[in-house]
Scaffold this active site. Structure first.
Site, short mmCIF file in Angstrom:
data_model
loop_
_atom_site.label_atom_id
_atom_site.label_comp_id
_atom_site.label_asym_id
_atom_site.label_seq_id
_atom_site.Cartn_x
_atom_site.Cartn_y
_atom_site.Cartn_z
N CYS A 147 -2.15 6.43 9.64
CA CYS A 147 -1.00 5.79 10.27
C CYS A 147 -1.45 4.58 11.09
CB CYS A 147 -0.30 6.80 11.18
SG CYS A 147 1.17 6.16 11.99
N CYS B 284 3.32 8.37 1.40
CA CYS B 284 3.67 7.43 2.46
C CYS B 284 3.87 6.08 1.79
CB CYS B 284 2.56 7.36 3.51
SG CYS B 284 2.93 6.21 4.86
N GLU C 22 0.82 -1.20 0.00
CA GLU C 22 0.00 0.00 0.00
C GLU C 22 0.86 1.26 0.00
OE1 GLU C 22 -4.16 -0.69 2.08
OE2 GLU C 22 -2.53 -1.38 3.35
N CYS D 55 -1.10 -1.66 15.70
CA CYS D 55 -0.95 -1.42 14.27
C CYS D 55 -1.54 -2.57 13.46
CB CYS D 55 0.53 -1.25 13.94
SG CYS D 55 0.85 -0.94 12.19
N CYS E 239 3.92 -4.35 16.43
CA CYS E 239 3.36 -3.36 17.35
C CYS E 239 1.88 -3.67 17.57
CB CYS E 239 3.51 -1.95 16.77
SG CYS E 239 5.23 -1.43 16.56
#
Length: 363
Positions: A338, A107, A94, A121, A118
């Site tokens: 994010c 990004c 992505e 995430c 994490c």
């Protein structure tokens, strides 16, 4: 099978052309190919019109081109665009484009999936499938820039390696991609506009620091003490907080840069005033700034987004001592923010992981 064309530097292109022709090739031919790939952002060899027809045909027949291909794309209400890009082996990554006035931020991903795990995430739920090549990293910028009519010489372009993956665990390819992106004969980005984000892979800091061309460094902190950080970011059990901070103090910053520390705020977990005061103490005497990110939610993530008041209180405490900013969430409605990148596709207003490749791996 020859190495893909996108991702080669000028010297490698010259060697490839000589191999294809079976003889020495004028040096300007390699420059023509290099500039066509990275400055003109051609999409296939037939578009390199400066080359003789027979050489274009040889490139088309014998050399994989290497640009990612669009699998799907999604547009957010705030203008953000998320691209699911397919690689030569059928896997996907992505890439997100965030326009803001005349400025555009890409990004991009450095790995297919991520090994860091994490707990807040979505990408961590994929695990790691493989590293991306330098061409696959730079190719994300080339494809998305071409799709949106963007060029470094007329637009303010920023690239952050904060997509899927841990860039410092694929550092050789990340650095080669960086060289391709900043070369004035190619894409022409400024080093000041490239940032690499790491969970804190301390042994790689020295290699990054030695690199003649390198992005700015951002570190995911996300906790105010060792125990909390190890719970939220299990990989940090190998790279302790005290060692990370020592590496940050030793890191040779250029005259124009600061370290960036990113801190994802999790409601009721790491967002208290006491946490904020501990963050200030941890980062004392470092030339740095802090970016706060209120958790971007997603399915399977066992945390909550803190209130705006809690975020504001945390920021107020930190910015008494350090520059501290709250990152505005972009593309939450299309799973582009994010921590939300997990090869998600939208079906009738909901989101689900994309099936892909042999055996339909779920991301």
């Amino acid at each position: 099978m020859l190495q893909a064309l996108v991702g080669l530097d000028a010297g490698e292109i010259a060697a490839l052309l000589e191999r294809l022709e079976g003889r020495a090739v004028p040096s300007f031919r390699a420059r023509q190919v290099y500039q066509a790939l990275y400055r003109q952002r051609v999409q296939e060899p037939s578009e390199i019109t400066a080359l003789p027809m027979h050489l274009r045909q040889r490139l088309a027949d014998d050399v994989p081109f290497g640009l990612p291909r669009p699998a799907q794309s999604f547009s957010s209400a705030d203008g953000t665009r998320r691209y699911l890009l397919q690689l030569a082996d059928g896997r996907t990554v992505e890439t997100v484009l965030m326009p803001e006035g005349e400025r555009y931020t890409f990004c991009i991903s450095s790995q297919v999936g991520c090994p860091v795990n994490c707990r807040f995430c979505l990408t961590a739920l994929m695990g790691l499938e493989r590293n991306l090549t330098a061409g696959e990293i730079a190719g994300q910028v080339l494809y998305v820039a071409a799709a949106n009519g963007l060029a470094a010489d007329v637009s303010k372009l920023n690239v952050v390696m904060m997509g899927q993956g841990e860039p410092l665990l694929n550092l050789d390819n990340v650095l080669k991609a960086t060289r391709l992106l900043v070369d004035p004969e190619g894409v022409g980005l400024s080093e000041r506009r490239l940032t690499v984000s790491t969970a804190g892979i301390v042994p790689k800091f020295e290699q990054l620091a030695r690199s003649e061309v390198r992005p700015k460094l951002a570190i995911s902190l996300n906790a105010s003490n060792e125990e909390q950080r190890q719970q939220l970011m299990p990989i940090t059990r190998k790279y302790h907080l005290k060692d990370l901070l020592a590496a940050c103090r030793a890191y040779p910053l250029r005259s124009w840069e600061k370290l960036t520390f990113e801190y994802v705020l999790l409601g009721g977990v790491n967002d208290t005033d006491a946490d904020a005061r501990r963050v200030v103490k941890l980062l004392a005497n470092l030339n740095c700034k802090v970016n706060l990110i209120a958790l971007n939610p997603g399915p399977g993530i066992p945390f909550e987004t803190p209130s705006a008041e809690r975020v504001g209180s945390f920021q107020q405490i930190v910015r008494r001592s350090l520059p501290c900013f709250v990152r505005k969430p972009r593309g939450r409605d299309i799973y582009a923010a994010c921590g939300q990148l997990k090869r998600m596709v939208q079906i009738e207003g909901s989101a689900t992981a994309a099936a892909e490749g042999p055996g339909a791996q779920s991301g």
